[in-house]
Design an enzyme around this catalytic site. Sequence first.
Site, PDB file in Angstrom:
ATOM      1  N   ASP A   6     -12.118 -58.606 -92.643  1.00  0.00           N
ATOM      2  CA  ASP A   6     -12.144 -60.058 -92.463  1.00  0.00           C
ATOM      3  C   ASP A   6     -13.534 -60.404 -91.935  1.00  0.00           C
ATOM      4  OD1 ASP A   6     -11.184 -62.781 -92.139  1.00  0.00           O
ATOM      5  OD2 ASP A   6     -11.005 -62.390 -89.998  1.00  0.00           O
ATOM      6  N   SER A   7     -13.831 -61.704 -91.896  1.00  0.00           N
ATOM      7  CA  SER A   7     -15.094 -62.144 -91.307  1.00  0.00           C
ATOM      8  C   SER A   7     -15.133 -61.867 -89.802  1.00  0.00           C
ATOM      9  CB  SER A   7     -15.257 -63.641 -91.528  1.00  0.00           C
ATOM     10  OG  SER A   7     -14.224 -64.332 -90.846  1.00  0.00           O
ATOM     11  N   TYR A  38     -17.268 -67.075 -92.369  1.00  0.00           N
ATOM     12  CA  TYR A  38     -17.529 -67.032 -93.811  1.00  0.00           C
ATOM     13  C   TYR A  38     -17.352 -68.429 -94.423  1.00  0.00           C
ATOM     14  CZ  TYR A  38     -17.373 -61.865 -94.447  1.00  0.00           C
ATOM     15  OH  TYR A  38     -17.612 -60.514 -94.443  1.00  0.00           O
ATOM     16  N   CYS A  69      -8.525 -61.964 -95.484  1.00  0.00           N
ATOM     17  CA  CYS A  69      -9.339 -63.157 -95.299  1.00  0.00           C
ATOM     18  C   CYS A  69      -9.169 -64.007 -96.551  1.00  0.00           C
ATOM     19  CB  CYS A  69     -10.798 -62.727 -95.145  1.00  0.00           C
ATOM     20  SG  CYS A  69     -11.981 -64.084 -95.096  1.00  0.00           S
ATOM     21  N   ASN A  70      -8.681 -65.231 -96.380  1.00  0.00           N
ATOM     22  CA  ASN A  70      -8.481 -66.091 -97.548  1.00  0.00           C
ATOM     23  C   ASN A  70      -9.811 -66.436 -98.212  1.00  0.00           C
ATOM     24  OD1 ASN A  70      -6.160 -66.638 -95.590  1.00  0.00           O
ATOM     25  ND2 ASN A  70      -5.416 -67.523 -97.500  1.00  0.00           N
ATOM     26  N   THR A  71     -10.837 -66.659 -97.385  1.00  0.00           N
ATOM     27  CA  THR A  71     -12.140 -67.058 -97.918  1.00  0.00           C
ATOM     28  C   THR A  71     -12.724 -65.943 -98.768  1.00  0.00           C
ATOM     29  OG1 THR A  71     -12.434 -68.309 -95.864  1.00  0.00           O
ATOM     30  CG2 THR A  71     -14.369 -68.036 -97.260  1.00  0.00           C
ATOM     31  N   GLU A 147     -12.123 -66.561 -82.212  1.00  0.00           N
ATOM     32  CA  GLU A 147     -13.160 -65.559 -81.912  1.00  0.00           C
ATOM     33  C   GLU A 147     -13.478 -65.533 -80.420  1.00  0.00           C
ATOM     34  OE1 GLU A 147     -14.607 -63.188 -83.906  1.00  0.00           O
ATOM     35  OE2 GLU A 147     -13.180 -63.806 -85.441  1.00  0.00           O
ATOM     36  N   CYS A 179      -5.926 -69.620 -93.680  1.00  0.00           N
ATOM     37  CA  CYS A 179      -7.016 -68.826 -93.099  1.00  0.00           C
ATOM     38  C   CYS A 179      -6.369 -67.890 -92.095  1.00  0.00           C
ATOM     39  CB  CYS A 179      -8.032 -69.743 -92.407  1.00  0.00           C
ATOM     40  SG  CYS A 179      -9.193 -68.860 -91.336  1.00  0.00           S
ATOM     41  N   THR A 180      -6.754 -66.620 -92.141  1.00  0.00           N
ATOM     42  CA  THR A 180      -6.046 -65.619 -91.328  1.00  0.00           C
ATOM     43  C   THR A 180      -6.333 -65.739 -89.829  1.00  0.00           C
ATOM     44  OG1 THR A 180      -7.815 -64.028 -91.814  1.00  0.00           O
ATOM     45  CG2 THR A 180      -5.852 -63.971 -93.224  1.00  0.00           C
ATOM     46  N   HIS A 181      -7.338 -66.508 -89.462  1.00  0.00           N
ATOM     47  CA  HIS A 181      -7.553 -66.743 -88.027  1.00  0.00           C
ATOM     48  C   HIS A 181      -6.456 -67.663 -87.452  1.00  0.00           C
ATOM     49  CE1 HIS A 181     -11.632 -65.142 -88.577  1.00  0.00           C
ATOM     50  NE2 HIS A 181     -11.779 -65.168 -87.264  1.00  0.00           N
TER      51      HIS A 181
END
Length: 249
Positions: A6-7, A38, A69-71, A147, A179-181
């Site tokens: 992931d980012s 990202y 990560c979807n992006t 984050e 979005c996975t976050h």
Amino acid sequence: MVGIFDSGSGGLSVLREILKILPRERFIYYADNANCPYGEKTLDFIIERGRAITKTLLDRGAGIIVIACNTATGAAISTLRAEFPVKFIGMEPAVKPAALSSRTGVIGVLATAATFKTSKYLTTKGRYEDNTRIVEHVGEGFVELVERGILKGAVAESVVRRSLKPLLDEGADRIVLGCTHYPFLMDVIRKVAGPGVEVIDPAPAAARRLLEVMKEEGLPLEDPHPGVELVTSGDRGSAERLLKMIRYA
Ligand code: DGL
């Protein structure tokens, strides 16, 4: 061994679901946090990072890769599938279950700006928008909160409220976390959305898909040394904290 990337720390929300069904497996998780977010990068940049990270994960012994990560899924999965001889599992925005279960006929999708531009997302959306109104919004500031490890409290609530309001004002009764976050903010999102709104996290479906493909490919589902190896391109603090949190959840 399963490689995941992931980012940043967001993909740990996917690893959390994977660990529930593959508790004896070994994982290598790559958080590209030096390049996070990202969502504001170009598709070419994300594809280049996807290539470099895939090489690292394969060199370290990954036998299958989850793009948590979807992006990055939207931007890079088809290129990576064409270039590397390994199976990739990506994130699917859960537009389908949301559209099929909505009672108001209005669903909300929260994702990054880059995800909304990918042809993968636009194709999925195109399948459902004749019968469902799909309201989109970037989860502005959500990735930064996660984050920084701010998962609840007044600041998180006001950031979440700002992006949820346009969806709720339009009458959305389903909200897709694209979005996975974002699932790390689930408690706050549910509180702000209220009891009439179902919030959908696509991570359990991605975990089930991984298991299915591993079985199809005849990959071992256990490792003599189960556990999670964490690799980061930047500071390790945030990813380490969240990893601890998901393992003892
Ligand atoms: N976690 C990511 C996603 O699922 C990316 C967030 C970001 O880096 O902007 O889209």
